[in-house]
Design a protein around this motif. Structure first.
Motif, PDB file in Angstrom:
ATOM      1  N   THR A 230       0.834  -1.200   0.000  1.00 15.61           N
ATOM      2  CA  THR A 230       0.000   0.000   0.000  1.00 15.61           C
ATOM      3  C   THR A 230       0.868   1.250   0.000  1.00 15.61           C
ATOM      4  O   THR A 230       2.011   1.241   0.461  1.00 15.61           O
ATOM      5  CB  THR A 230      -0.938   0.043   1.223  1.00 15.61           C
ATOM      6  N   ILE A 231       0.288   2.321  -0.541  1.00 14.56           N
ATOM      7  CA  ILE A 231       0.944   3.626  -0.585  1.00 14.56           C
ATOM      8  C   ILE A 231       0.082   4.597   0.205  1.00 14.56           C
ATOM      9  O   ILE A 231      -1.136   4.664   0.002  1.00 14.56           O
ATOM     10  CB  ILE A 231       1.075   4.133  -2.030  1.00 14.56           C
ATOM     11  N   LYS A 232       0.700   5.351   1.094  1.00 16.52           N
ATOM     12  CA  LYS A 232      -0.024   6.371   1.850  1.00 16.52           C
ATOM     13  C   LYS A 232       0.449   7.739   1.389  1.00 16.52           C
ATOM     14  O   LYS A 232       1.637   8.040   1.401  1.00 16.52           O
ATOM     15  CB  LYS A 232       0.209   6.217   3.356  1.00 16.52           C
ATOM     16  N   ASP A 233      -0.510   8.568   0.979  1.00 18.74           N
ATOM     17  CA  ASP A 233      -0.196   9.907   0.475  1.00 18.74           C
ATOM     18  C   ASP A 233       0.146  10.863   1.602  1.00 18.74           C
ATOM     19  O   ASP A 233      -0.455  10.841   2.669  1.00 18.74           O
ATOM     20  CB  ASP A 233      -1.405  10.453  -0.287  1.00 18.74           C
ATOM     21  N   ILE A 234       1.168  11.704   1.312  1.00 19.69           N
ATOM     22  CA  ILE A 234       1.468  12.824   2.203  1.00 19.69           C
ATOM     23  C   ILE A 234       1.586  14.075   1.322  1.00 19.69           C
ATOM     24  O   ILE A 234       2.536  14.831   1.392  1.00 19.69           O
ATOM     25  CB  ILE A 234       2.759  12.570   3.012  1.00 19.69           C
ATOM     26  N   GLY A 256       5.803  15.812  -3.725  1.00 20.06           N
ATOM     27  CA  GLY A 256       5.299  15.573  -2.385  1.00 20.06           C
ATOM     28  C   GLY A 256       6.021  14.453  -1.666  1.00 20.06           C
ATOM     29  O   GLY A 256       7.219  14.245  -1.837  1.00 20.06           O
ATOM     30  N   LYS A 257       5.279  13.679  -0.882  1.00 18.42           N
ATOM     31  CA  LYS A 257       5.828  12.553  -0.136  1.00 18.42           C
ATOM     32  C   LYS A 257       4.806  11.428  -0.096  1.00 18.42           C
ATOM     33  O   LYS A 257       3.598  11.667  -0.104  1.00 18.42           O
ATOM     34  CB  LYS A 257       6.184  12.958   1.301  1.00 18.42           C
ATOM     35  N   ILE A 258       5.309  10.190  -0.055  1.00 14.79           N
ATOM     36  CA  ILE A 258       4.452   9.032   0.155  1.00 14.79           C
ATOM     37  C   ILE A 258       5.125   8.097   1.144  1.00 14.79           C
ATOM     38  O   ILE A 258       6.348   8.139   1.334  1.00 14.79           O
ATOM     39  CB  ILE A 258       4.154   8.261  -1.155  1.00 14.79           C
ATOM     40  N   GLN A 259       4.314   7.266   1.762  1.00  6.01           N
ATOM     41  CA  GLN A 259       4.834   6.272   2.687  1.00  6.01           C
ATOM     42  C   GLN A 259       4.497   4.885   2.167  1.00  6.01           C
ATOM     43  O   GLN A 259       3.345   4.594   1.834  1.00  6.01           O
ATOM     44  CB  GLN A 259       4.238   6.460   4.083  1.00  6.01           C
ATOM     45  N   ILE A 260       5.518   4.029   2.056  1.00  2.03           N
ATOM     46  CA  ILE A 260       5.342   2.632   1.679  1.00  2.03           C
ATOM     47  C   ILE A 260       5.987   1.801   2.782  1.00  2.03           C
ATOM     48  O   ILE A 260       7.198   1.880   2.998  1.00  2.03           O
ATOM     49  CB  ILE A 260       5.987   2.316   0.320  1.00  2.03           C
ATOM     50  N   GLY A 261       5.189   1.027   3.473  1.00  2.55           N
ATOM     51  CA  GLY A 261       5.711   0.326   4.638  1.00  2.55           C
ATOM     52  C   GLY A 261       6.131   1.332   5.687  1.00  2.55           C
ATOM     53  O   GLY A 261       5.374   2.246   6.036  1.00  2.55           O
ATOM     54  N   ASN A 262       7.363   1.203   6.157  1.00  4.66           N
ATOM     55  CA  ASN A 262       7.883   2.143   7.151  1.00  4.66           C
ATOM     56  C   ASN A 262       8.748   3.231   6.530  1.00  4.66           C
ATOM     57  O   ASN A 262       9.338   4.039   7.249  1.00  4.66           O
ATOM     58  CB  ASN A 262       8.707   1.387   8.206  1.00  4.66           C
ATOM     59  N   SER A 263       8.838   3.240   5.202  1.00  6.03           N
ATOM     60  CA  SER A 263       9.719   4.187   4.519  1.00  6.03           C
ATOM     61  C   SER A 263       8.924   5.339   3.920  1.00  6.03           C
ATOM     62  O   SER A 263       7.837   5.141   3.372  1.00  6.03           O
ATOM     63  CB  SER A 263      10.502   3.486   3.406  1.00  6.03           C
ATOM     64  N   LEU A 265       9.127   8.252   1.063  1.00  5.32           N
ATOM     65  CA  LEU A 265       9.853   8.609  -0.155  1.00  5.32           C
ATOM     66  C   LEU A 265       9.742  10.105  -0.415  1.00  5.32           C
ATOM     67  O   LEU A 265       8.703  10.720  -0.163  1.00  5.32           O
ATOM     68  CB  LEU A 265       9.304   7.856  -1.365  1.00  5.32           C
ATOM     69  N   SER A 266      10.829  10.665  -0.944  1.00  8.85           N
ATOM     70  CA  SER A 266      10.870  12.051  -1.387  1.00  8.85           C
ATOM     71  C   SER A 266      10.852  12.083  -2.910  1.00  8.85           C
ATOM     72  O   SER A 266      11.071  11.055  -3.558  1.00  8.85           O
ATOM     73  CB  SER A 266      12.140  12.738  -0.852  1.00  8.85           C
ATOM     74  N   PRO A 267      10.596  13.255  -3.517  1.00 10.98           N
ATOM     75  CA  PRO A 267      10.544  13.333  -4.981  1.00 10.98           C
ATOM     76  C   PRO A 267      11.786  12.749  -5.650  1.00 10.98           C
ATOM     77  O   PRO A 267      12.905  12.890  -5.152  1.00 10.98           O
ATOM     78  CB  PRO A 267      10.426  14.838  -5.235  1.00 10.98           C
ATOM     79  N   LEU A 268      11.564  12.057  -6.771  1.00 12.12           N
ATOM     80  CA  LEU A 268      12.570  11.379  -7.593  1.00 12.12           C
ATOM     81  C   LEU A 268      13.049  10.064  -6.987  1.00 12.12           C
ATOM     82  O   LEU A 268      13.937   9.418  -7.543  1.00 12.12           O
ATOM     83  CB  LEU A 268      13.776  12.278  -7.886  1.00 12.12           C
TER      84      LEU A 268
END
Length: 371
Positions: A230-234, A256-263, A265-268
């Motif tokens: 799953t992907i969580k939007d930030i 923006g930012k997203i969360q996958i698991g405990n990580s 991610l930042s753009p790119l």
């Protein structure tokens, strides 16, 4: 103007353009809308210069490969040898079935909407203003997006799920009830509820999709990908590529930012997951290739032949079967997604592939004695 472009195209063909002259040519292409671009080969061949239609398609391919690599169409082998292909050296391969293959047209906009009630609606960009959805609300198509507006009588406790499927050789764009936008590539699907709940917005994606989330601090936006992760939007725009037949599933964050698991991610940054469940992260220099399909191009950059052929099969709705081993090479470039299949195969014929069409199947093999 025409005389100047004529001279520039001659210089471009022989690789003698300066950086400023290349920019002039690209500015000219950028000034054309898509309809005018489609007519460009006829204009040039009749009025400017003796370019074949295929050479013009290759010229456009070169121009859309990005600022740093725009002057070359190239591929590399496992030994990292780089081969530069000059437009002037193209030789067309013959496969004897051009008439049959010409019936395989490039993909276009279109999808099938399945309502929670079981009713299906074909979406082709021509449904007009509004269609009533059996008391569930209305759908309309505006500015290229399908928009769904739920009925006021539908409560947030409604558990109904709607589904939009893009068949092979179709793409579609939709705006969800919260204002988030989703682009679906061919052979993909999205499942979304009739209404989002007060504390959660959740959708499910199969295949490939580009998502621009309308961020709401108090209501998380969750994307389930193939029921694998799953992907969580930030506050986010990201591309998902998760076809079941591909070896790798990936998520590339554009904004923006997203969360996958405990990580987080930042753009790119890109998340990948292999078929055996192994995941990894890497940073890209440029994410444009990941979502350029939403802009009317097919991306082949850094792609092995098997993946490339699956993409061709999905977009042109042609059954492809690989015979023997293909060259151990990757091809790079972006092409307009309205390029005829026959032209694309002629291009690929210069990259070590042979094609034979019979029994409604395109058989692909590696050329012998490739130098």
């Amino acid at each position: 103007m025409l005389d100047e472009l004529n001279d520039l195209l001659k210089k471009y063909k022989t690789g003698k353009c300066s950086d400023d002259e290349v920019m002039k040519i690209e500015a000219f292409y950028a000034s054309l809308d898509k309809a005018e671009s489609n007519a460009l080969p006829k204009i040039v061949t009749e009025k400017w210069y003796d370019f074949s239609e295929l050479e013009l398609e290759l010229l456009k391919l070169k121009m859309h490969r990005g600022k740093r690599k725009r002057a070359k169409v190239w591929f590399y082998s496992g030994a990292a040898a780089i081969i530069v292909l000059s437009i002037g050296l193209i030789s067309l391969f013959k496969y004897g079935h051009e008439k049959e293959l010409s019936s395989f047209l490039p993909g276009k906009d279109g999808a099938i909407l399945s309502l929670s009630s079981g009713k299906t609606i074909e979406l082709d960009g021509n449904i007009g203003s509004y269609i009533e959805m059996e008391g569930l609300g209305q759908i309309s198509e505006k500015d290229g997006f399908m928009k769904y507006v739920p009925s006021k009588s539908v409560s947030m406790d409604d558990t109904g799920t709607n589904k939009i499927v893009t068949p092979i050789a179709r793409q579609y764009k939709l705006e969800l009830v919260d204002g988030s936008k989703v682009w679906l590539n061919s052979g993909s699907s999205i499942e979304f509820p009739t209404v989002f709940k007060k504390d959660m917005r959740r959708i499910t994606i199969h295949g490939e999709a580009y998502v621009e989330v309308k961020h709401i601090d108090s209501i998380p936006f969750i994307v389930n990908v193939n029921n694998h992760f799953t992907i969580k939007d930030i506050g986010t725009a990201f591309n998902i590529s998760a076809y079941e037949e591909d070896k790798i599933e990936s998520v590339t964050l554009v904004e923006g930012k997203i969360q996958i698991g405990n990580s987080i991610l930042s753009p790119l940054e890109q998340f990948t997951r292999s078929q055996d469940g192994q995941s990894s992260y890497k940073r890209l220099e440029d994410a444009t290739d990941e979502y350029i399909w939403t802009k009317g191009f097919l991306n082949f950059n850094g792609m092995d032949y098997s993946t490339l052929l699956r993409k061709i099969s999905r977009w042109y709705d042609v059954h492809v079967e690989i015979v023997g081993e293909l060259p151990n090479q990757h091809i790079s470039g972006n092409i307009p997604n309205n390029m005829p299949l026959t032209n694309l195969l002629k291009i690929l014929g210069n990259y070590g592939l042979d094609f034979n069409y019979r029994n409604n199947t395109l058989f692909v093999s590696g050329k012998k004695n490739i130098h």
